[in-house]
Write a protein that holds these residues in place. Structure first.
Motif, PDB file in Angstrom:
ATOM      1  N   UNK A 156       0.662  -1.042   0.156  1.00  0.00           N
ATOM      2  CA  UNK A 156       0.044   0.094  -0.123  1.00  0.00           C
ATOM      3  C   UNK A 156       0.693   1.477  -0.025  1.00  0.00           C
ATOM      4  N   UNK A 157       1.984   1.194   0.316  1.00  0.00           N
ATOM      5  CA  UNK A 157       2.887   2.619   0.138  1.00  0.00           C
ATOM      6  C   UNK A 157       3.615   2.703  -0.873  1.00  0.00           C
ATOM      7  N   UNK A 158       3.059   2.986  -2.162  1.00  0.00           N
ATOM      8  CA  UNK A 158       3.887   3.114  -3.223  1.00  0.00           C
ATOM      9  C   UNK A 158       4.716   4.592  -3.254  1.00  0.00           C
ATOM     10  N   UNK A 159       4.506   5.409  -2.421  1.00  0.00           N
ATOM     11  CA  UNK A 159       5.258   6.505  -2.457  1.00  0.00           C
ATOM     12  C   UNK A 159       6.683   6.140  -1.835  1.00  0.00           C
ATOM     13  N   UNK A 160       6.707   5.086  -0.782  1.00  0.00           N
ATOM     14  CA  UNK A 160       7.925   4.915  -0.064  1.00  0.00           C
ATOM     15  C   UNK A 160       8.532   3.927  -1.249  1.00  0.00           C
ATOM     16  N   UNK A 161       7.605   3.263  -1.874  1.00  0.00           N
ATOM     17  CA  UNK A 161       8.562   2.260  -3.003  1.00  0.00           C
ATOM     18  C   UNK A 161       9.152   3.056  -3.928  1.00  0.00           C
ATOM     19  N   UNK A 162       8.619   4.137  -4.532  1.00  0.00           N
ATOM     20  CA  UNK A 162       9.338   4.934  -5.482  1.00  0.00           C
ATOM     21  C   UNK A 162      10.603   5.532  -4.885  1.00  0.00           C
ATOM     22  N   UNK A 163      10.343   5.938  -3.744  1.00  0.00           N
ATOM     23  CA  UNK A 163      11.480   6.589  -3.129  1.00  0.00           C
ATOM     24  C   UNK A 163      12.677   5.670  -3.157  1.00  0.00           C
ATOM     25  N   UNK A 164      12.524   4.676  -2.691  1.00  0.00           N
ATOM     26  CA  UNK A 164      13.532   3.626  -2.507  1.00  0.00           C
ATOM     27  C   UNK A 164      14.132   2.956  -3.800  1.00  0.00           C
ATOM     28  N   UNK A 165      13.058   2.814  -4.899  1.00  0.00           N
ATOM     29  CA  UNK A 165      13.533   2.749  -6.333  1.00  0.00           C
ATOM     30  C   UNK A 165      14.370   3.703  -6.874  1.00  0.00           C
ATOM     31  N   UNK A 166      14.046   5.107  -6.360  1.00  0.00           N
ATOM     32  CA  UNK A 166      14.939   6.238  -7.186  1.00  0.00           C
ATOM     33  C   UNK A 166      16.161   6.020  -6.573  1.00  0.00           C
ATOM     34  N   UNK A 167      16.312   5.891  -5.230  1.00  0.00           N
ATOM     35  CA  UNK A 167      17.538   5.615  -4.397  1.00  0.00           C
ATOM     36  C   UNK A 167      18.508   4.502  -4.847  1.00  0.00           C
ATOM     37  N   UNK A 168      17.937   3.317  -5.231  1.00  0.00           N
ATOM     38  CA  UNK A 168      18.548   2.197  -5.588  1.00  0.00           C
ATOM     39  C   UNK A 168      19.207   2.574  -6.996  1.00  0.00           C
ATOM     40  N   UNK A 169      18.434   3.335  -7.993  1.00  0.00           N
ATOM     41  CA  UNK A 169      18.850   3.898  -9.439  1.00  0.00           C
ATOM     42  C   UNK A 169      20.198   4.586  -9.160  1.00  0.00           C
ATOM     43  N   UNK A 170      19.922   5.365  -7.966  1.00  0.00           N
ATOM     44  CA  UNK A 170      21.215   6.455  -7.579  1.00  0.00           C
ATOM     45  C   UNK A 170      22.491   5.722  -7.204  1.00  0.00           C
ATOM     46  N   UNK A 171      22.340   4.824  -6.584  1.00  0.00           N
ATOM     47  CA  UNK A 171      23.483   3.973  -6.138  1.00  0.00           C
ATOM     48  C   UNK A 171      24.001   3.025  -7.169  1.00  0.00           C
ATOM     49  N   UNK A 172      23.120   2.230  -8.164  1.00  0.00           N
ATOM     50  CA  UNK A 172      23.826   1.705  -9.225  1.00  0.00           C
ATOM     51  C   UNK A 172      24.218   2.664 -10.343  1.00  0.00           C
ATOM     52  N   UNK A 173      23.820   3.919 -10.455  1.00  0.00           N
ATOM     53  CA  UNK A 173      24.508   4.846 -11.126  1.00  0.00           C
ATOM     54  C   UNK A 173      25.839   5.293 -10.709  1.00  0.00           C
ATOM     55  N   UNK A 174      25.855   5.361  -9.267  1.00  0.00           N
ATOM     56  CA  UNK A 174      27.296   5.888  -8.687  1.00  0.00           C
ATOM     57  C   UNK A 174      28.329   4.698  -9.027  1.00  0.00           C
ATOM     58  N   UNK A 175      27.770   3.445  -8.917  1.00  0.00           N
ATOM     59  CA  UNK A 175      28.531   2.217  -9.214  1.00  0.00           C
ATOM     60  C   UNK A 175      29.182   2.168 -10.652  1.00  0.00           C
ATOM     61  N   UNK A 176      28.146   2.582 -11.506  1.00  0.00           N
ATOM     62  CA  UNK A 176      28.679   2.524 -13.017  1.00  0.00           C
ATOM     63  C   UNK A 176      29.866   3.717 -13.164  1.00  0.00           C
ATOM     64  N   UNK A 177      29.403   4.831 -12.514  1.00  0.00           N
ATOM     65  CA  UNK A 177      30.532   5.936 -12.729  1.00  0.00           C
ATOM     66  C   UNK A 177      31.968   5.510 -11.658  1.00  0.00           C
ATOM     67  N   UNK A 178      31.947   4.943 -10.605  1.00  0.00           N
ATOM     68  CA  UNK A 178      33.120   4.511 -10.111  1.00  0.00           C
ATOM     69  C   UNK A 178      33.814   3.362 -10.984  1.00  0.00           C
ATOM     70  N   UNK A 179      32.919   2.507 -11.942  1.00  0.00           N
ATOM     71  CA  UNK A 179      33.897   1.607 -12.616  1.00  0.00           C
ATOM     72  C   UNK A 179      34.294   2.384 -13.794  1.00  0.00           C
ATOM     73  N   UNK A 180      33.773   3.382 -14.430  1.00  0.00           N
ATOM     74  CA  UNK A 180      34.323   4.152 -15.571  1.00  0.00           C
ATOM     75  C   UNK A 180      35.393   4.639 -15.110  1.00  0.00           C
ATOM     76  N   UNK A 181      35.250   5.398 -13.949  1.00  0.00           N
ATOM     77  CA  UNK A 181      36.330   6.240 -13.325  1.00  0.00           C
ATOM     78  C   UNK A 181      37.492   5.399 -13.118  1.00  0.00           C
TER      79      UNK A 181
END
Length: 185
Positions: A156-181
């Motif tokens: 029932x808490x879609x806003x929490x799920x969306x926030x967590x999904x966004x943060x997961x995306x940000x963490x994966x993106x930072x990981x990709x940048x670290x690998x590129x760097x």
């Protein structure tokens, strides 16, 4: 030796010794030696550098060795970062490493961070692979913690799920940048 250098006012030599020791002990099994040098460095910092423009900084500037002070500060921060990683305090470790701006925050910063890496002292460059590894470990653990919290959230808490999904995306993106760097340095 470090105390004698301090008493003699040979701060450039003292910081060179402290920097060499701190860099060599960022990743070690010899906890006693690491603690000794970390405490000595922290005491020196709080006594001679924490107040801002001090006599030590004036001596370093006159010797054209201000970079030794910058390296010293970076190594102290990296010591804390590794301490937090060793304690599995991943959020705090990530906040610290992210706050000292060694690593790119977005893809536009990658080139400037590569240039910054190339301007770092050799003592930091030499151990930088450990920094990258622990930064990636931090991201991995943060991602896993969030992902497991996602599975415990009720439907029932879609806003929490969306926030967590966004943060997961940000963490994966930072990981990709670290690998590129990492591939560019």
């Amino acid at each position: 030796a470090a105390e004698l250098l301090s008493l003699a006012g040979r701060y450039s030599d003292l910081l060179s010794v402290l920097n060499r020791q701190l860099a060599s002990l960022l990743v070690t099994d010899n906890i006693d030696e690491r603690t000794f040098w970390r405490d000595a460095a922290t005491n020196f910092h709080s006594t001679y550098l924490a107040q801002g423009q001090t006599h030590v900084l004036q001596v370093l500037e006159a010797d054209r060795n201000l970079s030794l002070g910058n390296t010293f500060q970076m190594l102290l921060n990296l010591m804390v970062f590794f301490d937090r990683c060793n304690a599995s305090n991943w959020e705090s470790a990530w906040q610290l490493i992210d706050g000292i701006s060694l690593l790119p925050k977005d893809e536009h910063e990658i080139t400037s961070k590569v240039e910054m890496f190339n301007s770092l002292s050799f003592s930091i460059q030499e151990v930088f692979h450990h920094v990258l590894f622990q930064a990636m470990q931090s991201l991995y653990h943060l991602h896993n913690q969030l992902k497991s919290s996602l599975s415990t959230i009720h439907q029932g808490s879609n806003s929490s799920t969306g926030t967590i999904q966004q943060r997961l995306y940000e963490l994966r993106n930072r990981g990709r940048m670290l690998v590129t760097f990492a591939g560019m340095i």
